[in-house]
Design an enzyme around this catalytic site. Structure first.
Site, PDB file in Angstrom:
ATOM      1  N   GLU A 213       0.461  -5.357   7.077  1.00  0.00           N
ATOM      2  CA  GLU A 213       0.169  -5.547   8.324  1.00  0.00           C
ATOM      3  C   GLU A 213       1.453  -5.265   9.015  1.00  0.00           C
ATOM      4  O   GLU A 213       2.591  -5.863   9.035  1.00  0.00           O
ATOM      5  CB  GLU A 213       0.028  -7.141   8.637  1.00  0.00           C
ATOM      6  CG  GLU A 213      -0.861  -7.323   9.845  1.00  0.00           C
ATOM      7  CD  GLU A 213       0.036  -7.914  10.915  1.00  0.00           C
ATOM      8  OE1 GLU A 213       0.389  -7.000  11.847  1.00  0.00           O
ATOM      9  OE2 GLU A 213       0.217  -9.062  10.873  1.00  0.00           O
TER      10      GLU A 213
ATOM     11  N   LYS B  63       9.057 -14.276   0.395  1.00  0.00           N
ATOM     12  CA  LYS B  63      10.397 -14.316   1.157  1.00  0.00           C
ATOM     13  C   LYS B  63      10.537 -14.397   2.473  1.00  0.00           C
ATOM     14  O   LYS B  63       9.634 -13.219   2.979  1.00  0.00           O
ATOM     15  CB  LYS B  63      10.892 -12.748   0.318  1.00  0.00           C
ATOM     16  CG  LYS B  63      12.448 -12.850   0.934  1.00  0.00           C
ATOM     17  CD  LYS B  63      13.103 -11.493   0.991  1.00  0.00           C
ATOM     18  CE  LYS B  63      12.878 -10.712   2.310  1.00  0.00           C
ATOM     19  NZ  LYS B  63      13.476 -11.257   3.389  1.00  0.00           N
TER      20      LYS B  63
END
Length: 798
Positions: free
Chosen positions: A267, A193
Site C-alpha cells: 500500500e 516493525k
C-alpha cells in the site's frame, strides 16, 4: 451596543488541553526505554543500540527505543515460526476469542492509546481519539468474525505462515490493526516493525497483548530504522511481507523479494483527485477539503491533494476555501480545539517546504492564512496553490503535507483525464448532487477507493488499496483476507504434475525432403486480431515427441511485444467497457467452436507431446470445460455491498487490471495457455500472451477459433518465441499493468524485479502444477488475480 452576534464573532478560542499524565506514567513504568517484544517477553536489543523518539510538537524526547539487528529479527521470526502451528490448530473460534479480547482491551485503554499516539505522531488528539482508536477496535472485532467464519467461508484455504509487516508513521496504531487483525484471524503469526519515528503505540499494543496472555510468539514487535525492515524483508523464513509506505521503498521491497516465493502486498503513495462539479454543494465541498488534505496535517497516503474544480464554480470555491483556511487552528496536538497538529519529523517538514518552494518557482500561486504559527515545534500552515498546470511538480509529486493544488476542468471527460494523469491510483473523491454524474465518473477513475460527496472514510468491512504505482493487494474487507491465506493444495498434486520442459534438444535431425516438398506453414504472431510476421524475421523449430521438426513458429522480439501491447491497449477500453454478459457470450461461443474441432486439437496435442490419445483428449476436453467455467464466472464474479457502519452504501466493484502479460506454463500447451487467458479476458482485461515455448502450435491453432468466436481484435494477442527473451520485456514494459509467469524460479525472480518499474501486479509460480487437474488450474484464485477491487462510498439520507 454590542450584539450577541458581535460577541460570538469576536470570541477567541479557548484551549482545551488533554492531560498526558497517564501516558507519562506508562512511559515511566518502562523507564522511558524499550526493548523488543519477542516470544511473549520484553527483550533487550542484541547490541544495546537505540535511538530517541521525539514529540514533534515540542521536540522533547519521549523515550528511547531499540534498534533491531539482523539477530533480533531472526529471533522474532523463529518465535513466530514456532508459535504458528499451534495458533492455527487453535481453530477459528479460539482465534476469534483472542481477537475479541484484544478489541475489548483496546477500548478499555482507548484514552491512553490516543494520548500516546498524539504525543508520538503530532496529530490532533481529536483525530486519534475519535477516528483512529475506534477504527482499531473495529478492525479487531470485525476480523474476530472472519476467524469464526473461516472454516466455512474460506474452505480449502489455510494461513500463509509467518508474516512480516512494516508500517508507516502517519497512522501508527491504525496501520498495525489493519495488518495484524486479518493476519491473526487467518491463522498466521506476525513480526511487525513500526516506523522509526512512531514506535510507541505499537509497543503499548505489545504490552496489551502481554497483559492478556496472548500465546508467546503470535505477535512480535521489533523496532528500528530501515535496516531492521530490510532484515525482515530478506529473512528466508518469512512467508509474506505486508508493507505500507512510499512507492520508492515499495519498489525496493518488490525487487528484494523477487523469486523468494514470499507473498507481497504493498500500500504505497498517492496523489488523489478531489473532483468538484458545478452542481456540488460548495459548503459541503469546503468541509470535505478540510477532511481531505488537512486531516492529519495532510500526511495521508490518500489525501485529496489535487482539487479539480469545474471552471464555472472555481472562483467561488477558491474564495470559500480561503475564508475557511483563515479559521483553521494550528497548535498543540493535545489541545482538543486544534484542527492541525505538528509535522512528524524535521526531515518531513523540510520536504514539504522544498516542494512548496518548487511550486512557487514553477509559477503557481501560493496562498496561506494570515495568522502565524507556533514558534516551537514542527508546524506548517494549510496551503492552497492555484494557477497550477497538470504537469507541475506539485501536481504530480506526493507532498505528504497540508498542501493542496487546485486545477480546473470544463467537461466530465476532461475531469477524468486530468484525474487519471498520475502514476498513482489510491483514492479519489467525486462531488456532485447528481448521483448519475457521480456514478458515471467513479468507475472511470483509476483508483482503488472512490468516495462520493465524502472523503477519507474507512472501515474494516471495506477493502483499501491502490492501482498503478499505489501498490497492490487490499487491506480490510473480505478482499483483504486473501492476502493472508493460501490454497491448501492436495498432497498428490505436485507429485502427479509433469515437469515443464522448455529447452530444445541441442541437435535437431535434418529433414528428409521428398521429391515434392510439403506446403510450408509457419504460423505468424497474432496481434490486434491479425496474423503478423515477426519483426526480426527469425523462426523457431517445433519438434514432435520423437524429436522430428514438424513446423516453425515466429520468433518474437521486443518490437513485437511493443506492437502487441499497443494493440491490447487500443482494445482495452472497449473490452473492459463491454457488459459481463457480452464477455460470457464470447467465451461460450469460443468453447462451442473449440468443441467442433476437438478431435483435430487432440491429434495435434498427441503428436507433439507423445502423451497418448487418452491424455490428449482429456486435455482438450478440460480446455472446453474451462472455457465454460470462465464464461459462467464472467457475469457472476461480482462485487458486494459492504456493511460499513455509516449512512451510506459502500459498493465494492471488481474491475479489470488492464493489459496483462501472460507467460504460459511449458507443459499442457493448450490447457495451460487457456487457463491463463480465459480468466483474464473473462474479467475484462486484454492480454499479451507468450505460449509454451516447446509446443506453441496449440496456441497458434487457436487463431482461427478466436477469429470465428467474435473475440475483438487486440483482446488476445499471442507472441511466440523464447520465454527467456520475451518474459523480461513484458515484465519491464511500463504500459503492461500486470504479469503472470509460470516458469523456473530463477526466471520468476527476475520477472518480479523487473515488474517494480511501474509496480505492476505480479502472479508467479514455479511449481510444476498439473494443468489437467480441475482444481489446481482454475477457480476464483485466477479471477482475483485478474481483478482489482474499487470501493465506492455513497452516502444517503435527507
Amino acid at each position: 451596543m454590542t450584539t450577541v452576534r458581535d460577541a460570538f464573532d469576536s470570541m477567541a478560542w479557548g484551549s482545551a488541553p488533554e492531560s498526558a499524565a497517564t501516558a507519562q506514567a506508562w512511559l515511566d513504568k518502562h523507564g522511558k526505554r524499550f526493548g523488543h517484544y519477542i516470544d511473549g517477553a520484553w527483550v533487550a536489543p542484541r547490541d544495546g543500540e537505540g535511538f530517541a523518539t521525539m514529540n514533534p510538537a515540542t521536540s522533547a524526547e519521549l523515550a528511547r527505543v531499540a534498534q533491531a539487528t539482523a539477530e533480533d529479527v531472526d529471533s522474532a521470526v523463529k518465535a513466530a515460526r514456532a508459535a504458528q502451528p499451534a495458533w492455527w490448530a487453535l481453530g477459528g473460534h479460539g482465534r476469534a476469542r483472542w481477537l475479541y479480547a484484544i478489541a475489548r482491551e483496546t477500548q478499555r485503554n482507548s484514552r491512553l492509546f490516543s494520548v500516546i499516539e498524539t504525543l508520538d505522531n503530532g496529530k490532533p488528539i481529536r483525530e486519534s481519539r475519535d477516528i483512529d482508536i475506534p477504527l482499531v477496535a473495529r478492525h479487531f472485532y470485525h476480523h474476530a468474525g472472519w476467524a469464526q467464519l473461516m472454516d466455512t467461508e474460506l474452505a480449502g484455504y489455510g494461513p500463509v505462515g509467518v508474516v512480516g509487516q512494516i508500517i508507516p508513521w502517519n497512522f501508527p496504531l491504525l496501520m498495525l490493526a489493519w495488518k495484524i487483525a486479518p493476519a491473526l484471524a487467518m491463522g498466521n503469526t506476525v513480526v511487525l516493525k513500526p516506523a522509526e519515528f512512531t514506535s510507541l503505540t505499537a509497543l503499548l499494543f505489545a504490552d496489551i497483548c502481554h497483559g492478556l496472555g496472548l500465546p508467546p510468539g503470535v505477535v512480535n514487535i521489533i523496532t528500528g530504522d530501515g535496516k531492521a525492515g530490510a532484515a525482515l524483508v530478506g529473512h528466508p523464513d518469512v512467508d509474506k511481507i505486508a508493507f505500507t509506505g512510499s512507492t520508492e521503498v515499495g519498489r525496493i521491497i518488490r525487487i528484494a523479494t523477487a523469486g523468494s516465493g514470499k507473498k507481497l502486498s504493498l500500500e504505497l503513495g498517492g496523489k488523489s483527485p478531489f473532483i468538484v462539479f458545478e452542481d456540488a454543494d460548495l459548503d459541503s465541498v469546503v468541509e470535505g477539503v478540510v477532511d481531505a488534505i488537512w486531516f492529519n496535517q495532510g500526511q495521508v497516503c490518500c489525501a485529496g491533494s489535487r482539487i479539480l474544480a469545474q471552471e464555472s464554480i472555481a472562483p467561488r470555491l477558491v474564495e470559500k476555501l480561503r475564508a475557511r483556511m483563515e479559521t483553521l487552528r494550528v497548535g498543540s496536538p493535545l489541545d482538543k480545539s486544534v484542527d492541525i497538529g505538528a509535522i512528524v519529523a524535521p526531515v518531513q517538514l523540510e520536504t514539504i517546504q522544498g516542494l512548496v518552494q518548487k511550486g512557487i518557482d514553477e509559477g503557481a500561486t501560493c496562498w496561506q492564512p494570515s495568522w502565524s504559527l507556533p514558534k516551537d515545534g514542527l508546524f506548517y500552515p494549510p496551503t492552497l496553490f492555484t494557477d497550477v498546470t497538470p504537469a507541475a511538480t506539485i501536481a504530480q509529486v506526493e507532498i505528504f503535507g497540508p498542501v493542496v493544488v487546485l486545477m480546473t476542468f470544463r467537461t466530465p471527460a476532461e475531469s477524468v483525464e486530468i484525474a487519471n494523469n498520475t502514476r498513482y491510483g489510491l483514492a479519489a473523491s467525486v462531488w456532485s448532487e447528481n448521483l448519475n454524474t457521480a456514478l458515471d465518473i467513479a468507475p472511470q477513475l483509476k483508483a482503488g477507493t472512490v468516495w462520493v460527496n465524502c472523503t477519507n472514510i474507512f472501515d474494516a468491512a471495506s477493502g483499501f488499496g491502490g492501482y498503478r504505482e499505489s501498490g497492490y493487494g487490499r487491506e480490510g474487507g473480505r478482499e483483504g483476507l486473501w492476502e493472508y491465506v493460501k490454497a491448501e493444495r492436495r498432497e498428490g498434486a505436485k507429485a502427479q504434475a509433469r515437469i515443464a520442459i522448455d529447452s530444445h534438444p541441442t541437435a535437431v535431425a535434418p529433414l528428409r525432403l521428398s521429391a515434392i516438398p510439403p506446403i510450408d506453414r509457419t504460423p505468424k504472431l497474432y496481434i490486434g486480431g491479425k496474423q503478423a510476421r515477426p519483426d526480426g524475421g527469425y523462426a523457431l523449430p517445433v519438434l514432435d515427441a520423437a524429436g522430428k521438426q514438424i513446423a516453425s513458429v515466429g520468433r518474437g522480439n521486443r518490437k513485437d511485444i511493443r506492437n502487441a501491447v499497443e494493440a491490447a491497449h487500443k482494445a482495452e477500453p472497449g473490452w473492459a467497457g463491454s457488459t459481463a454478459h457480452t464477455r460470457a457470450q464470447v467465451l461460450y461461443y469460443f468453447a462451442e467452436n473449440l468443441a467442433a474441432r476437438e478431435k483435430e486439437f487432440a491429434e495435434r496435442l498427441g503428436l507433439l507431446t507423445g502423451g497418448g490419445s487418452a491424455d490428449a483428449s482429456r486435455e482438450v476436453t478440460l480446455s472446453i470445460q474451462r472455457a465454460f467455467t470462465y464464461a459462467a464466472w464472467a457475469d457472476k464474479y461480482d462485487g458486494r455491498v459492504h456493511a460499513t457502519p455509516f449512512r451510506n452504501v459502500t459498493l465494492a466493484m471488481n474491475e479489470p487490471i488492464g493489459v496483462l502479460g501472460l507467460i504460459a506454463p511449458g507443459e499442457a500447451p493448450l490447457l495451460g495457455f487457456l487457463s491463463l487467458v480465459l480468466p483474464a479476458v473473462a474479467m475484462g482485461n486484454t492480454v499479451v500472451s507468450v505460449p509454451s515455448e516447446r509446443w506453441p502450435l496449440l496456441a497458434t491453432d487457436l487463431y482461427q477459433v478466436f477469429d470465428t468466436s467474435d473475440v475483438p481484435g487486440g483482446v488476445i494477442n499471442i507472441v511466440t518465441g523464447s520465454r527467456k527473451e520475451l518474459a523480461p520485456v513484458l515484465a519491464a514494459h511500463d504500459d503492461v499493468d500486470g504479469i503472470w509467469f509460470y516458469g523456473p524460479r530463477e526466471e520468476a525472480a527476475e520477472i518480479e524485479k523487473l515488474s517494480a518499474g511501474n509496480m505492476k501486479r505480479t502472479h508467479v509460480s514455479w511449481d510444476p502444477m498439473d494443468w489437467r487437474d480441475t482444481r489446481e488450474g482454475q477457480g476464483e484464485e485466477f479471477l482475483r488475480e485478474a481483478t482489482q477491487v474499487k470501493n465506492i462510498w455513497v452516502p444517503y439520507g435527507a
